[in-house]
Design an enzyme around this catalytic site. Structure first.
Site, PDB file in Angstrom:
ATOM      1  CG  ASP A   1      -0.013  -0.140   2.522  1.00 36.13           C
ATOM      2  OD1 ASP A   1       0.186  -1.291   2.972  1.00 36.13           O
ATOM      3  OD2 ASP A   1       0.520   0.883   3.016  1.00 36.13           O
TER       4      ASP A   1
ATOM      5  CG  ASP B   1       1.896   4.747   5.690  1.00 29.64           C
ATOM      6  OD1 ASP B   1       1.301   3.847   6.303  1.00 29.64           O
ATOM      7  OD2 ASP B   1       2.406   5.717   6.275  1.00 29.64           O
TER       8      ASP B   1
HETATM    9  N1  ADE Z   1       2.536  -3.228   6.652  1.00 24.35           N
HETATM   10  C1  ADE Z   1       1.903  -3.127   5.464  1.00 24.35           C
HETATM   11  N2  ADE Z   1       1.546  -1.853   5.197  1.00 24.35           N
HETATM   12  C2  ADE Z   1       1.966  -1.112   6.246  1.00 24.35           C
HETATM   13  C3  ADE Z   1       1.904   0.255   6.564  1.00 24.35           C
HETATM   14  N3  ADE Z   1       1.338   1.140   5.748  1.00 24.35           N
HETATM   15  N4  ADE Z   1       2.442   0.664   7.743  1.00 24.35           N
HETATM   16  C4  ADE Z   1       3.032  -0.235   8.570  1.00 24.35           C
HETATM   17  N5  ADE Z   1       3.104  -1.540   8.325  1.00 24.35           N
HETATM   18  C5  ADE Z   1       2.581  -1.989   7.172  1.00 24.35           C
END
Ligand code: ADE
Length: 275
Positions: free
Chosen positions: A211, A213
């Protein structure tokens, strides 16, 4: 010297039992608790599969038994650890689905025991282990070369900031991590990599960006578990292929000196109490 590879399956790869042949499920009793693992063989090389978050993904990042997991792999005679981890991308060019062979990390965890040398009799002294380089460079290079052989595109290095979780970051945090030069954010690389090094295990990590974030403007900016799991599922085949290719390539090399060097580093890093 004979090698044995511990494979730590992160989110999305914790139940990938197809990876390994001649499977036997066993439970290893360690000083830090019991750890279920699967022993078996990949391309004739002895391997151990371990689900970081438990078999049914019911252990949150802060509660992962990091010491138990690493000690179980050590007890079973592993020489190497290949870890997989789901991460959030902090860079536009690292699109979800990308694979990054991590080479560094920033530790933002708060509630984790990050050493075996905690004052107990098991590991006496204080261990000030150097963390640069963080990963085993030789193993990392094999992963990069194997991915190239297989025609799978990977980012050859990347810095992950490890947060405590289980919540995701705020937008301000996400932007701060970007300003620090971090490429990815995850919740498990620390203390796993540190503990593996303390035990003389050659550790490397295959990270998948699942993703973006929450730092991007003009998006709803939310990360959700559903997205993380879906991206991992859609790209898990790439990670699996890399692991299956890496194991025989590791077995082709002689690791005696690399392991001796790491063991000397550990011995030189432990300050023992005056006798
Ligand atoms: N693992 C997968 N996506 C994440 C994210 N955005 N922040 C922290 N850990 C994750």
């Amino acid at each position: 010297m004979q090698i044995k590879v511990g494979i730590i399956g992160g989110t999305g790869l914790d139940n990938n039992r197809e990876l390994i042949e001649q499977r036997t499920e066993i439970v290893i009793d360690t000083a830090y608790g019991s750890v279920p693992v699967i022993e078996g063989v990949i391309s004739g090389v002895n391997c151990v599969l371990l689900a970081r978050h438990g078999k049914s993904h019911n252990v949150m990042p802060s509660n992962v038994n990091y010491r138990g997991n690493i000690m179980a792999l050590k007890i079973l005679g592993c020489t190497h650890v290949i870890a997989t981890t789901a991460t959030g991308s902090l860079k536009q060019e690292i699109a979800p689905g990308s694979i990054v062979i991590l080479n560094d990390a920033i530790d933002r965890t708060k509630n984790r025991v990050s050493t075996f040398y905690d004052g107990s009799d098991l590991f006496p002294g204080v261990c000030h282990l150097p963390m640069s380089p963080l990963m085993d460079e030789k193993t990392r290079q094999i992963i990069i070369d194997t991915a190239k052989e297989l025609g799978i595109e990977v980012f050859k290095d990347g810095t992950a900031v490890c947060i405590e979780g289980p919540r995701f970051s705020t937008k301000a945090e996400s932007n701060m991590f970007r300003s620090w030069g971090c490429d990815l954010v995850n919740m498990t690389i620390v203390p796993e990599v540190v503990l593996a090094k303390e035990q003389g295990l050659l550790y490397a990590s295959i990270a998948m960006a699942t993703d973006y974030d929450c730092w991007r403007e003009n998006t709803d900016g939310r990360v959700c578990v559903e997205e993380v799991m879906a991206t991992f599922k859609n790209n898990v085949e790439k990670v699996t292929k890399i692991i299956l290719g890496v194991i025989p390539n590791i077995a082709k090399l002689d690791w005696t000196e690399t392991i001796q060097d790491l063991n000397s580093l550990i011995t030189g890093s432990v300050m023992l109490p005056d006798q």
